[in-house]
Design a protein around this motif. Structure first.
Motif, PDB file in Angstrom:
ATOM      1  N   THR A 137      37.480  15.230  28.148  1.00  0.00           N
ATOM      2  CA  THR A 137      37.925  16.614  28.031  1.00  0.00           C
ATOM      3  C   THR A 137      36.913  17.415  27.221  1.00  0.00           C
ATOM      4  O   THR A 137      36.554  17.021  26.110  1.00  0.00           O
ATOM      5  CB  THR A 137      39.308  16.687  27.350  1.00  0.00           C
ATOM      6  OG1 THR A 137      40.246  15.939  28.129  1.00  0.00           O
ATOM      7  CG2 THR A 137      39.780  18.122  27.250  1.00  0.00           C
ATOM      8  N   LYS A 164      37.551  21.544  30.634  1.00  0.00           N
ATOM      9  CA  LYS A 164      37.072  20.731  31.746  1.00  0.00           C
ATOM     10  C   LYS A 164      37.572  19.296  31.579  1.00  0.00           C
ATOM     11  O   LYS A 164      37.591  18.765  30.472  1.00  0.00           O
ATOM     12  CB  LYS A 164      35.543  20.688  31.787  1.00  0.00           C
ATOM     13  CG  LYS A 164      34.854  22.015  32.004  1.00  0.00           C
ATOM     14  CD  LYS A 164      33.345  21.816  31.993  1.00  0.00           C
ATOM     15  CE  LYS A 164      32.599  23.130  32.075  1.00  0.00           C
ATOM     16  NZ  LYS A 164      31.129  22.927  32.017  1.00  0.00           N
ATOM     17  N   GLY A 199      36.239  15.892  32.865  1.00  0.00           N
ATOM     18  CA  GLY A 199      35.101  15.262  33.527  1.00  0.00           C
ATOM     19  C   GLY A 199      35.425  13.835  33.935  1.00  0.00           C
ATOM     20  O   GLY A 199      35.848  13.024  33.106  1.00  0.00           O
ATOM     21  N   VAL A 206      33.245  28.041  30.592  1.00  0.00           N
ATOM     22  CA  VAL A 206      33.368  27.452  31.927  1.00  0.00           C
ATOM     23  C   VAL A 206      32.925  28.462  32.974  1.00  0.00           C
ATOM     24  O   VAL A 206      32.914  29.672  32.733  1.00  0.00           O
ATOM     25  CB  VAL A 206      34.818  26.999  32.216  1.00  0.00           C
ATOM     26  CG1 VAL A 206      35.210  25.825  31.346  1.00  0.00           C
ATOM     27  CG2 VAL A 206      35.791  28.146  32.032  1.00  0.00           C
TER      28      VAL A 206
END
Length: 262
Positions: A82, A179, A181, A87
């Motif tokens: 995280t 995000k 990932g 973004v």
């Protein structure tokens, strides 16, 4: 203790091995804990019965069904990383080229973001055939095959394109976002899982506080981020039970523990 009726799901939360709270959710569809103990039969002679039983490895099963997504759930079940911070989103819009105002992209302002200068692709759409014709960018005074655009995403073209449909593919940025990932080498990390719920005493009808603790768990299962019209997404996390070791808060070294307040 009187028989208890399992009715309701309660709340779950998880701490990492350093004691940090990683996940908490009270909107749970289902929590399953199935303790399973099997034997290996040792046969010999003429009897149809085993003369000895050797214990197999324990096959306890735990799973959690959650009707919504969170980055913490992605960490626990899939080993996702995280990241919080700036973004960038890819976007598409369709609109009408106004004779006076052209067309200005709307999504950045809708989400409090900023149009990414130079990221756009602009197409005219033929309503009869659906054919897309790409326009070329110029600094000013565009022709029928061209367009110009401001820093905030306002598109203008030649007057011959007025009232035509325009499609814009572009990017926009947001200063704060999250995000998840998912790398090809990811592995979930162990955590402590607590399921705090309530049962009913089948004789008195009174509520009974209950708790399931998995002292050292390892996540897995299916993280579902698919979209289907009129159907909510359900995520299922399979939980493997690991040998926890003996600690100050678990002096008996239990792998799993059920507590009933009765």
């Amino acid at each position: 203790m009187n028989p208890l009726v399992f009715d309701g799901v309660g709340t779950i939360w998880a701490h990492d091995t350093e004691g940090n709270l990683k996940y908490l959710d009270e909107k749970i569809n289902k929590v399953t804990f199935q303790a399973q103990f099997d034997w290996e039969k040792v046969m010999g002679g003429d009897s149809g019965y085993a003369f000895h039983y050797t214990a197999k490895d324990l096959a306890d099963k735990v799973s959690i069904e959650v009707p919504r997504y969170s980055p913490a759930l992605a960490e626990l079940s899939q080993g996702a990383v995280t990241v919080e911070g700036p973004v960038s989103f890819d976007e598409s819009e369709e609109g009408i080229l106004s004779p006076t105002d052209g067309y200005t992209v709307k999504k950045p302002s809708q989400y409090k973001g900023i149009f990414t200068k130079g990221s756009e692709e602009v197409y005219l759409k033929d309503l009869a055939t659906g054919k897309l014709t790409k326009l070329n960018k110029v600094a000013s005074t565009p022709t029928a095959e061209q367009y110009s655009i401001t820093d905030d995403g306002k598109i203008t073209s030649d007057e011959s394109n007025d009232k035509k449909n325009v499609i814009v593919i572009y990017k926009w940025d947001k200063t704060t976002g999250t995000k998840s990932g998912l790398s090809g080498t990811r592995r979930p990390k162990p955590f402590k899982l607590v399921h705090r719920f309530e049962l009913l005493d089948d004789k008195s009808g009174h509520p009974v506080p209950c708790q399931l603790t998995i002292w050292r768990a390892l996540g897995g299962g299916t993280l579902d981020i698919s979209q289907e019209r009129k159907k909510p997404t359900v995520n299922t996390m399979s939980v493997e039970i690991m040998e926890p070791g003996i600690t100050a808060d678990n002096p008996n070294g239990y792998a799993a523990e059920l507590i009933f307040g009765i």
